[in-house]
Design a protein around this motif. Structure first.
Motif, mmCIF file in Angstrom:
data_model
loop_
_atom_site.group_PDB
_atom_site.id
_atom_site.type_symbol
_atom_site.label_atom_id
_atom_site.label_comp_id
_atom_site.label_asym_id
_atom_site.label_seq_id
_atom_site.Cartn_x
_atom_site.Cartn_y
_atom_site.Cartn_z
ATOM 1 N N LEU A 30 -4.705 -7.733 3.816
ATOM 2 C CA LEU A 30 -4.239 -9.027 4.175
ATOM 3 C C LEU A 30 -3.213 -8.664 5.297
ATOM 4 N N ASP A 31 -3.415 -9.135 6.316
ATOM 5 C CA ASP A 31 -2.542 -9.078 7.624
ATOM 6 C C ASP A 31 -1.712 -10.294 7.656
ATOM 7 N N VAL A 32 -0.320 -10.070 7.153
ATOM 8 C CA VAL A 32 0.597 -11.252 7.249
ATOM 9 C C VAL A 32 0.879 -11.685 8.507
ATOM 10 N N ARG A 33 0.430 -11.241 9.586
ATOM 11 C CA ARG A 33 0.484 -11.854 10.848
ATOM 12 C C ARG A 33 -0.616 -12.933 11.058
ATOM 13 N N THR A 76 -1.231 -6.403 -1.748
ATOM 14 C CA THR A 76 -1.845 -6.869 -0.483
ATOM 15 C C THR A 76 -1.281 -5.979 0.599
ATOM 16 N N ASP A 77 -1.982 -5.647 1.693
ATOM 17 C CA ASP A 77 -1.525 -4.763 2.793
ATOM 18 C C ASP A 77 -2.525 -4.902 3.838
ATOM 19 N N ILE A 78 -2.271 -4.218 5.268
ATOM 20 C CA ILE A 78 -3.346 -4.319 6.122
ATOM 21 C C ILE A 78 -3.958 -3.088 6.061
ATOM 22 N N ALA A 130 16.797 -5.587 17.048
ATOM 23 C CA ALA A 130 15.890 -6.580 16.576
ATOM 24 C C ALA A 130 15.649 -6.515 15.163
ATOM 25 N N TYR A 131 15.802 -5.252 14.621
ATOM 26 C CA TYR A 131 15.730 -5.257 13.108
ATOM 27 C C TYR A 131 16.905 -5.961 12.230
ATOM 28 N N GLY A 132 18.015 -5.851 12.817
ATOM 29 C CA GLY A 132 19.157 -6.414 12.063
ATOM 30 C C GLY A 132 19.210 -7.951 12.132
ATOM 31 N N ASN A 178 7.656 -10.929 -0.596
ATOM 32 C CA ASN A 178 7.371 -10.787 0.816
ATOM 33 C C ASN A 178 8.005 -9.573 1.215
ATOM 34 N N CYS A 179 7.279 -8.583 1.362
ATOM 35 C CA CYS A 179 7.915 -7.089 1.543
ATOM 36 C C CYS A 179 7.589 -6.513 2.932
ATOM 37 N N ALA A 180 6.479 -6.945 3.768
ATOM 38 C CA ALA A 180 6.144 -6.681 4.889
ATOM 39 C C ALA A 180 7.453 -6.733 5.915
ATOM 40 N N ALA A 206 0.859 -1.157 -0.178
ATOM 41 C CA ALA A 206 -0.074 0.113 0.008
ATOM 42 C C ALA A 206 0.941 1.424 -0.022
ATOM 43 N N GLN A 207 2.000 1.031 0.357
ATOM 44 C CA GLN A 207 2.956 2.289 0.547
ATOM 45 C C GLN A 207 4.403 1.715 0.233
ATOM 46 N N GLY A 208 5.295 2.854 0.053
ATOM 47 C CA GLY A 208 6.818 2.531 0.017
ATOM 48 C C GLY A 208 7.255 1.658 -1.030
ATOM 49 N N ILE A 209 8.349 0.734 -0.642
ATOM 50 C CA ILE A 209 8.898 0.028 -1.880
ATOM 51 C C ILE A 209 7.851 -1.131 -2.348
ATOM 52 N N GLY A 210 6.860 -1.550 -1.311
ATOM 53 C CA GLY A 210 5.916 -2.624 -1.913
ATOM 54 C C GLY A 210 5.100 -2.048 -2.878
ATOM 55 N N THR A 247 16.256 -9.867 12.808
ATOM 56 C CA THR A 247 15.203 -10.237 11.721
ATOM 57 C C THR A 247 15.575 -10.282 10.411
ATOM 58 N N LYS A 248 16.465 -9.460 9.981
ATOM 59 C CA LYS A 248 16.696 -9.357 8.495
ATOM 60 C C LYS A 248 17.779 -10.382 7.992
ATOM 61 N N ALA A 249 18.778 -10.562 9.112
ATOM 62 C CA ALA A 249 19.862 -11.586 8.891
ATOM 63 C C ALA A 249 19.009 -12.997 8.780
ATOM 64 N N PRO A 285 18.039 -3.454 0.620
ATOM 65 C CA PRO A 285 18.255 -2.145 0.220
ATOM 66 C C PRO A 285 18.893 -1.317 1.303
ATOM 67 N N GLY A 286 19.638 0.034 0.875
ATOM 68 C CA GLY A 286 20.132 0.676 1.886
ATOM 69 C C GLY A 286 19.030 1.608 2.353
ATOM 70 N N THR A 287 19.201 3.022 2.698
ATOM 71 C CA THR A 287 18.251 3.567 3.425
ATOM 72 C C THR A 287 17.487 4.330 2.093
ATOM 73 N N VAL A 288 16.012 4.144 2.138
ATOM 74 C CA VAL A 288 15.032 4.431 1.323
ATOM 75 C C VAL A 288 13.943 5.455 1.536
ATOM 76 N N ASP A 289 13.751 6.339 0.862
ATOM 77 C CA ASP A 289 12.693 7.571 1.559
ATOM 78 C C ASP A 289 11.451 6.956 1.168
ATOM 79 N N THR A 290 10.631 6.477 2.301
ATOM 80 C CA THR A 290 9.610 5.964 2.217
ATOM 81 C C THR A 290 8.564 6.497 3.548
ATOM 82 N N PRO A 291 7.349 6.333 3.329
ATOM 83 C CA PRO A 291 6.777 6.846 4.591
ATOM 84 C C PRO A 291 7.196 6.555 5.941
ATOM 85 N N SER A 292 7.848 5.181 6.226
ATOM 86 C CA SER A 292 8.108 4.779 7.634
ATOM 87 C C SER A 292 9.646 5.561 7.810
ATOM 88 N N LEU A 293 10.393 5.712 6.779
ATOM 89 C CA LEU A 293 11.631 6.274 7.195
ATOM 90 C C LEU A 293 11.160 7.867 7.650
HETATM 91 P P1 NAD Z 1 6.714 1.295 4.940
HETATM 92 O O1 NAD Z 1 7.504 0.754 6.197
HETATM 93 O O2 NAD Z 1 6.581 2.869 4.704
HETATM 94 O O3 NAD Z 1 5.258 0.621 4.759
HETATM 95 C C1 NAD Z 1 4.997 -0.719 5.316
HETATM 96 C C2 NAD Z 1 3.826 -0.992 4.639
HETATM 97 O O4 NAD Z 1 3.552 -2.300 5.517
HETATM 98 C C3 NAD Z 1 2.602 -0.285 5.105
HETATM 99 O O5 NAD Z 1 1.758 -0.089 4.004
HETATM 100 C C4 NAD Z 1 1.876 -0.988 6.243
HETATM 101 O O6 NAD Z 1 0.576 -0.935 6.094
HETATM 102 C C5 NAD Z 1 2.311 -2.333 5.865
HETATM 103 N N1 NAD Z 1 2.100 -3.450 6.916
HETATM 104 C C6 NAD Z 1 2.420 -3.197 8.503
HETATM 105 N N2 NAD Z 1 2.100 -4.275 9.209
HETATM 106 C C7 NAD Z 1 1.363 -5.094 8.099
HETATM 107 C C8 NAD Z 1 0.939 -6.468 8.251
HETATM 108 N N3 NAD Z 1 0.768 -6.939 9.541
HETATM 109 N N4 NAD Z 1 0.334 -7.151 7.347
HETATM 110 C C9 NAD Z 1 0.606 -6.538 6.004
HETATM 111 N N5 NAD Z 1 1.016 -5.399 5.796
HETATM 112 C C10 NAD Z 1 1.523 -4.742 7.013
HETATM 113 O O7 NAD Z 1 7.623 0.745 3.646
HETATM 114 P P2 NAD Z 1 9.168 0.612 3.373
HETATM 115 O O8 NAD Z 1 9.798 1.652 4.144
HETATM 116 O O9 NAD Z 1 9.043 0.514 2.027
HETATM 117 O O10 NAD Z 1 9.474 -0.805 3.863
HETATM 118 C C11 NAD Z 1 9.104 -2.092 3.547
HETATM 119 C C12 NAD Z 1 10.195 -2.911 3.618
HETATM 120 O O11 NAD Z 1 11.284 -2.881 3.133
HETATM 121 C C13 NAD Z 1 10.234 -3.239 4.993
HETATM 122 O O12 NAD Z 1 10.436 -4.998 5.097
HETATM 123 C C14 NAD Z 1 11.432 -2.862 5.425
HETATM 124 O O13 NAD Z 1 11.903 -3.229 6.467
HETATM 125 C C15 NAD Z 1 12.069 -2.901 4.115
HETATM 126 N N6 NAD Z 1 13.321 -2.065 4.186
HETATM 127 C C16 NAD Z 1 13.223 -0.531 4.079
HETATM 128 C C17 NAD Z 1 14.152 0.158 4.067
HETATM 129 C C18 NAD Z 1 13.972 1.784 4.028
HETATM 130 O O14 NAD Z 1 14.869 2.519 4.238
HETATM 131 N N7 NAD Z 1 12.723 2.329 3.858
HETATM 132 C C19 NAD Z 1 15.531 -0.232 3.817
HETATM 133 C C20 NAD Z 1 15.853 -1.548 3.838
HETATM 134 C C21 NAD Z 1 14.474 -2.378 3.781
#
Ligand code: NAD
Length: 251
Positions: free
Chosen positions: A58-61, A36-38, A152-154, A81-83, A15-19, A156-158, A183-191
Motif C-alpha cells: 500500500l502506498d499511503v499517498r 502494509t508498506d510501499i 518541513a519535518y518538524g 499511521n506510521c508512514a 516493512a522496516q523500522g518502527i512499523g 509536519t509532525k506538529a 519518539p526520540g532518535t531511533v536506530d532504524t534503516p532510514s536513520l
Molecule cells: P524507516 O524510515 O526506516 O522506514 C520507513 C518505511 O516507510 C519504509 O519501509 C518505506 O518503504 C515506507 N514508506 C515510504 N513511503 C511510503 C509510502 N508512500 N507508503 C507506504 N509506505 C511508505 O522507518 P522509521 O525510521 O521507523 O520511521 C517510521 C516513522 O517513525 C516515520 O513516520 C518517522 O518520521 C517516525 N519517526 C522516526 C524516528 C527515528 O529516529 N527513526 C524518530 C521519530 C519518529
C-alpha cells in the motif's frame, strides 16, 4: 492469550523500522496484524519470516488504493499511521517539492487513511461496545521541540499532533481514542541512511548520540511497548495525547 487478543491492527510503513517492530510486537500480543508498506519485497520477507502476519502492498499517498483497501478490510480495532519521512534542512534549504512531499506523506496520508477506515472503526466500536484506537506517528521534533535542519519535518509532525487532537475531540463520545506517538532518535534503516549520507558519518552518529541524555539511541524495541499500550485497552482512559518516548531529550 495476549494483551491484544481479538484485536485487528493495521499498520502503515510496516516493512522496516518502527512499523515492522510494531507489527511483530502486536502479533506477539495476540493481535491479527495487517502490515502494509510501499516496499513489496520487504513485506514478502516479513510474511515469510512471520507466518501469522498478513501483508498488503500500500502506498499511503494513493487515495484510490487506500479507499480500495478500506473497502476490502475487516473492521479495525487499531489503525497505526506510521508512514513518514525526513526532509533534511532549514527553511532556506527546503524546496517547495520537499515541503509538499513531506506534508503529503507525513500528514495527508493520515487524513486519507483515517477518512477511509474511520467509518468501519466507529461502527465496530458501536456494535462491540468497546473502544477503537488510532495511533499517529509524530516525533519529539514537532510542536514539542525544535531541532536544526528539521524545518518541513518538524512542521509536519506538529500538524500530526493537531490532527490527532482534533480526531480525539470529535469522536471521543463514539468510542474512538486517538494519540500521537513522539519518539526520540531511533536506530532504524532510514536513520542509518541519514547518518551515512552526512558529510562526516562518524561525527553525525556521535552528534545524534550526544543529544541523548541516556547516552544511546533508541532501539525499535524501546518504542514498541508504547504502541502496544496505546493499541490495548490498558490505555482506555488515554486520548488526545502526544506521548514522548525520547530517552530524556525533552526533560
Ligand atoms: P524507516 O524510515 O526506516 O522506514 C520507513 C518505511 O516507510 C519504509 O519501509 C518505506 O518503504 C515506507 N514508506 C515510504 N513511503 C511510503 C509510502 N508512500 N507508503 C507506504 N509506505 C511508505 O522507518 P522509521 O525510521 O521507523 O520511521 C517510521 C516513522 O517513525 C516515520 O513516520 C518517522 O518520521 C517516525 N519517526 C522516526 C524516528 C527515528 O529516529 N527513526 C524518530 C521519530 C519518529
Amino acid at each position: 492469550e495476549g494483551r491484544l487478543k481479538g484485536k485487528t491492527v493495521l499498520i502503515t510503513a510496516a516493512a522496516q523500522g518502527i512499523g515492522r517492530a510494531s507489527a511483530l510486537a502486536c502479533a506477539a500480543e495476540g493481535a491479527r496484524v495487517i502490515a502494509t508498506d510501499i516496499n513489496a519485497p520487504l513485506l514478502q520477507q516479513l510474511a515469510a519470516e512471520h507466518a501469522g502476519i498478513e501483508v498488503v502492498t500500500l502506498d499511503v499517498r494513493d487515495d484510490a488504493a487506500v479507499q480500495a483497501l478500506a473497502q476490502r478490510s475487516p473492521a479495525l480495532d487499531v489503525l497505526f499511521n506510521c508512514a513518514g519521512m525526513v526532509a533534511n534542512g532549514s527553511l532556506l534549504d527546503c524546496s517547495e517539492a520537499d515541503w509538499d512531499l513531506s506534508f503529503d506523506l507525513n500528514v495527508k496520508s493520515m487524513f486519507r487513511m483515517t477518512r477511509a477506515f474511520l467509518p468501519g472503526m466507529l461502527e465496530h466500536a458501536r456494535t462491540q461496545g468497546g473502544s477503537v484506537s488510532v495511533i499517529n506517528m509524530a516525533s519529539m521534533a514537532s510542536s514539542i521541540k525544535g531541532f536544526a535542519n528539521r524545518c518541513a519535518y518538524g512542521a509536519t509532525k506538529a500538524a500530526v499532533i493537531g490532527l490527532t487532537k482534533s480526531l480525539a475531540a470529535d469522536y471521543v463520545k463514539q468510542g474512538l481514542r486517538a494519540n500521537a506517538l513522539c519518539p526520540g532518535t531511533v536506530d532504524t534503516p532510514s536513520l542509518r541512511g541519514r547518518i551515512a549520507s552526512a558529510a562526516d558519518p562518524v561525527q553525525a552518529e556521535k552528534d545524534f548520540i550526544a543529544r541523548q541524555p541516556m547516552g544511546r539511541l533508541a532501539t525499535v524495541d524501546d518504542i514498541t511497548p508504547m504502541v502496544v499500550f496505546l493499541a490495548s485497552d490498558e490505555s482506555r482512559f488515554v486520548t488526545g495525547q502526544a506521548l514522548l518516548v525520547d530517552g530524556g531529550v525533552t526533560i
